[in-house]
Design an enzyme around this catalytic site. Structure first.
Site, short mmCIF file in Angstrom:
data_model
loop_
_atom_site.label_atom_id
_atom_site.label_comp_id
_atom_site.label_asym_id
_atom_site.label_seq_id
_atom_site.Cartn_x
_atom_site.Cartn_y
_atom_site.Cartn_z
N ARG A 89 0.75 -1.12 0.18
CA ARG A 89 -0.57 -0.02 -0.21
C ARG A 89 0.51 1.16 0.19
O ARG A 89 2.08 1.15 1.00
CB ARG A 89 -0.64 -0.12 1.53
N TYR A 238 -1.62 -3.64 -6.41
CA TYR A 238 -1.36 -4.01 -4.85
C TYR A 238 -2.95 -4.35 -4.75
O TYR A 238 -3.01 -3.35 -4.36
CB TYR A 238 -0.40 -3.54 -4.07
N LYS A 247 -9.93 -2.03 1.55
CA LYS A 247 -9.47 -0.95 2.26
C LYS A 247 -10.30 0.52 2.21
O LYS A 247 -10.65 0.86 2.49
CB LYS A 247 -7.30 -0.75 2.57
N HIS A 267 -10.72 -2.08 11.26
CA HIS A 267 -9.73 -3.06 10.97
C HIS A 267 -9.13 -4.40 11.78
O HIS A 267 -8.20 -4.12 12.45
CB HIS A 267 -8.25 -2.40 11.20
N SER A 289 -1.57 -4.13 10.24
CA SER A 289 -1.46 -4.60 9.47
C SER A 289 0.60 -5.23 9.70
O SER A 289 0.94 -4.73 10.03
CB SER A 289 -0.89 -3.46 7.60
N CYS A 291 0.44 -7.76 11.65
CA CYS A 291 0.56 -7.56 13.79
C CYS A 291 0.12 -8.76 14.03
O CYS A 291 -0.17 -8.97 15.06
CB CYS A 291 0.87 -6.16 13.82
N ASP A 314 -9.47 -9.56 9.16
CA ASP A 314 -9.23 -8.56 8.61
C ASP A 314 -10.51 -7.63 9.14
O ASP A 314 -9.57 -6.12 9.22
CB ASP A 314 -8.73 -8.05 7.27
N ARG A 408 1.85 -12.10 -0.44
CA ARG A 408 0.49 -12.42 0.31
C ARG A 408 -0.10 -13.59 -0.67
O ARG A 408 0.25 -13.57 -1.95
CB ARG A 408 -0.26 -11.18 0.21
P1 GDP Z 1 -2.25 -9.66 10.09
O1 GDP Z 1 -1.33 -8.36 8.81
O2 GDP Z 1 -2.02 -8.67 10.96
O3 GDP Z 1 -2.94 -10.28 9.44
O4 GDP Z 1 -1.04 -10.66 10.54
P2 GDP Z 1 -0.69 -12.09 10.12
O5 GDP Z 1 -1.36 -12.96 11.33
O6 GDP Z 1 -0.51 -12.54 8.42
O7 GDP Z 1 1.00 -11.61 11.11
C1 GDP Z 1 2.22 -10.87 10.63
C2 GDP Z 1 3.30 -11.32 10.98
O8 GDP Z 1 3.28 -11.71 12.10
C3 GDP Z 1 3.48 -13.27 10.19
O9 GDP Z 1 4.91 -13.20 9.59
C4 GDP Z 1 3.24 -13.69 11.19
O10 GDP Z 1 3.99 -14.60 11.37
C5 GDP Z 1 3.79 -13.19 12.87
N1 GDP Z 1 2.61 -13.18 13.52
C6 GDP Z 1 1.95 -13.44 13.82
N2 GDP Z 1 1.00 -13.79 15.01
C7 GDP Z 1 2.31 -13.86 15.82
C8 GDP Z 1 2.63 -14.52 16.99
O11 GDP Z 1 1.96 -14.51 18.15
N3 GDP Z 1 4.22 -14.20 17.56
C9 GDP Z 1 5.04 -13.83 16.38
N4 GDP Z 1 6.28 -13.87 17.37
N5 GDP Z 1 5.03 -13.42 15.10
C10 GDP Z 1 3.52 -13.50 14.47
P1 PGA Z 2 -3.33 -7.31 7.32
O1 PGA Z 2 -3.55 -6.68 5.71
O2 PGA Z 2 -3.78 -6.43 7.66
O3 PGA Z 2 -3.56 -8.65 7.19
O4 PGA Z 2 -1.88 -6.60 7.06
C1 PGA Z 2 -3.27 -6.33 4.86
C2 PGA Z 2 -3.23 -4.48 5.01
O5 PGA Z 2 -3.67 -4.62 6.18
O6 PGA Z 2 -2.89 -3.46 3.89
MN MN Z 3 -5.19 -5.58 7.24
MN MN Z 4 -3.99 -10.52 7.44
#
Ligand code: GDP
Ligand code: PGA
Ligand code: MN
Ligand code: MN
Length: 625
Positions: A89, A238, A247, A267, A289, A291, A314, A408
């Site tokens: 983004r 993207y 979004k 979010h 994002s 996290c 999400d 992704r």
């Molecule tokens: P989103 O973008 O908020 O959906 O986050 P994701 O679930 O896709 O996670 C983003 C990154 O953080 C990935 O590389 C995960 O492996 C990592 N991650 C997610 N949960 C945890 C956790 O509980 N502990 C750690 N250390 N890393 C995590």
């Molecule tokens: P994410 O979604 O929160 O799973 O990373 C895409 C974004 O927020 O850009």
């Molecule tokens: Mn997101």
């Molecule tokens: Mn996600």
């Protein structure tokens, strides 16, 4: 004797219809499409019907052109390598346009740039768009995508129509939203969110196209017109920039609609947790994002007897029902998840979701036709040849990365083995708790609980996190990301906080609010908490608090924190509980002051006074210690 059938070729202006029936579309859609055709000058119009045959046709075209590669190890899985300059983004080129600036952004301190959304005047925006959109689809097909955010027919759902000149975008929209001709019927004479997307690369092409991914990184702009319920996105393919249902619509435009109609567009993931006693709870969680939302939403619990089911990973649209209970739906139909780090240990349910009918963007490819990214080292044959996301030969142990850090997977939510049976329930699911969080390497304990709804709003307003690859930021600086909505705010953030506060009413059952941090580090830079499936231990504590167990929490200046021994750590090995839960005095004093100064300079007089007051109370409590 044979009859002669006259085939009438439908046209819009002089532009022929390659597929679909224009004459039977709702009148407002016809007017919108006529405008798009006149503006973008495509070579043809293709009205999508969401059918399987349509997907096959689009995939065939993309394979032929080389934009997609078939991942032969699976059924119907594809790899896409984008132009390496179009991978995330672009927050610096994302704007909200309203007649009044302060409808979009708060009164920031003089000389300060707004961090909570970027406003552009209608006049300036017109100039920017006039530089880009006229003729932008020249020589290309304009795909018309009727889509619904939320289950078709749910009172919580909303309809959009997107035009795009990218068939990759069409393919992903089909996964991420509900694309169906039923949308036309549901819509009738109603208004819809108007979405115009172009890769910004008309023919004859002016710039060198890399990876069969025509785009225009220098001229990217993502423009939102909340008052007109309209989005115009140019130059990028993207996901977050181009799948406009996500979004742009479901967060930025929907947050404005939600404010006007008294609901919430957030979010947030939505998940269900069933305890060993058989009681089910739904919680939602907002993390910035990259996290941990997708991982938490599908968590594989390490404690026996717990069951997790996923509603969304999400975005959550939530509304209090007539009984005063907050109900949430997932407006999306698919997952657009961070690939690196995803494997059978960390998130088996995600891995099982994308074994077929999925698209992988900017990941590596193994010699046996599989996907590869950092985190899959133990799940591919040893020594196997790999091609990186940039197309270079590579193998495990080589310097550099095989996948882009923001690569992704895009897969249908229905394929998730733990998708909740009610994930498409038009009523939504009842939400008992809201969790905030972010990547906080120091100072912030594993979990704490707000003392009231308003206190929870303050905690949400103070969410910070290490920057991630989901946007264009570099390095690991800690950034403010209030409510995990910084990049997605559709209106003045101060008004948004007031909207949250106003949701609290005596006859409503307000969800309890929590803050978690899976990412605290020890002195050697290692995570203090194992995370992933072990996060169930924190959810377990949260749910006991939701049920009102007073014996497991102690008072602190930041809120309720777990009493020592009240989080189930059985079978975990050594956990440094003291460090994991400590509230370093100097850190918090500084952090409280910094947050207050951030809000003062970024939200100023628009920030509800109670938020300042609660932050001052927190600071004072630390001063006294
Ligand atoms: P989103 O973008 O908020 O959906 O986050 P994701 O679930 O896709 O996670 C983003 C990154 O953080 C990935 O590389 C995960 O492996 C990592 N991650 C997610 N949960 C945890 C956790 O509980 N502990 C750690 N250390 N890393 C995590
Ligand atoms: P994410 O979604 O929160 O799973 O990373 C895409 C974004 O927020 O850009
Ligand atoms: Mn997101
Ligand atoms: Mn996600």
């Amino acid at each position: 004797v044979y009859e002669v059938h006259e085939i009438v070729v439908q046209k819009v202006g002089h532009v022929p219809l390659a597929k679909g029936d224009f004459t039977h579309l709702p009148k407002k859609v016809k007017i919108f499409l006529a405008h798009c055709v006149q503006l973008c000058k495509p070579r043809g119009i293709y009205i999508c019907d969401g059918s399987a045959e349509e997907a096959d046709e689009i995939i065939h075209k993309l394979l032929e052109r080389g934009t997609l590669t078939r991942l032969t190890k699976y059924k119907n899985n594809y790899l896409c390598r984008t132009d390496p300059d179009d991978v995330a983004r672009v927050e610096s080129k994302t704007f909200i346009t309203t007649a009044n600036k302060y409808d979009s952004v708060p009164h920031v301190r003089e000389g300060v740039k707004s961090a909570l959304g970027c406003w552009m005047s209608p006049e300036d925006m017109k100039v920017e768009l006039d530089h880009r959109f006229p003729g932008c689809m020249s020589g290309r097909m304009m795909y018309v995508i009727p889509f619904c955010m939320g289950p078709l027919g749910s009172p919580l759902s909303k309809i959009g129509v997107q035009v795009t000149d990218s068939n990759y975008v069409l393919l992903c929209m089909r996964v991420m939203t509900r694309v169906s001709p039923k949308v036309w019927e549901l819509l009738g004479d109603d208004d819809f969110v108007k979405c115009i997307h172009s890769m910004g690369c008309p023919r004859p092409v002016q710039r060198r196209v890399k990876n069969h991914w025509p785009c225009n990184p220098e001229k990217v702009i993502i423009a939102h017109f909340p008052e007109e319920r309209k989005i115009k996105s140019f130059g990028s393919g993207y996901g977050g920039n181009s799948l406009l249902g996500k979004k742009c619509f479901a967060l930025r435009i929907a947050s404005v609609i939600a404010r006007d109609e008294g609901w919430m567009a957030e979010h947030m993931l939505i998940m269900s947790i069933t305890t060993p006693k058989g009681k089910e709870y739904f919680v939602s969680a907002a993390f910035p994002s990259a996290c941990g939302k997708t991982n938490l939403a599908m968590l594989n619990p390490s404690l026996p007897g717990f069951r997790i089911q996923c509603v969304g990973d999400d975005i959550a649209w939530m509304k209090f029902d007539e009984k005063g209970v907050l109900h949430g739906i997932n407006p999306e139909a698919g997952f657009f998840g961070v690939a690196p780090g995803t494997n059978m240990k960390t998130n088996p349910n995600a891995v099982l979701s994308f074994q077929e009918n999925s698209i992988f963007t900017n990941v590596g490819e193994t010699a046996d036709g599989g996907y590869f990214w950092e985190g899959l080292e133990d799940e591919v044959p040893p020594g196997i040849g790999i091609t990186t996301w940039l197309g270079q030969p590579w193998h495990i142990g080589c310097p550099g990365k095989a996948a882009h850090p923001n690569s992704r997977f895009t897969c249908p939510a229905s394929q998730c083995p733990i998708i909740h049976p009610k994930w498409e329930d038009p009523k939504g699911v009842p939400i008992s708790a809201i969790i905030f969080g972010g990547r906080r390497p120091t100072g912030v304990p594993l979990v704490f609980e707000a003392k009231s709804w308003a206190h929870g709003v303050m905690i949400g307003a103070c969410v910070k996190s290490e920057a991630t690859a989901a946007a264009e930021f570099q390095g690991k600086t800690i950034m403010h990301d209030p409510m995990a909505m910084r990049p997605f705010m559709g209106y003045n953030f101060g008004h948004y906080l007031q909207h949250w506060l106003d949701l609290e009413k005596p006859d409503r059952k307000m969800p309890k609010i929590f803050h978690v941090n899976w990412f605290r580090l020890d002195n050697n830079g290692r995570f203090l908490w194992p995370g992933f499936g072990d996060n169930i231990r924190v959810l377990d504590w949260i749910l006991r608090r939701v049920d009102g167990d007073a014996s497991i929490a102690v008072d602190s200046p930041v809120g309720w924190i777990p009493k020592k021994g009240s989080i189930d750590l059985s079978g975990l090995g050594s956990i440094n509980e003291d460090e994991l839960f400590s509230l370093p005095h100097d850190y918090w004093l500084e952090d409280s002051r910094e947050s207050r100064s951030f809000l003062k300079s970024q939200v100023g007089p628009d920030c509800p006074p109670i938020i300042y007051r609660l932050l001052e109370d927190q600071e004072a409590a630390f001063v006294k210690q």
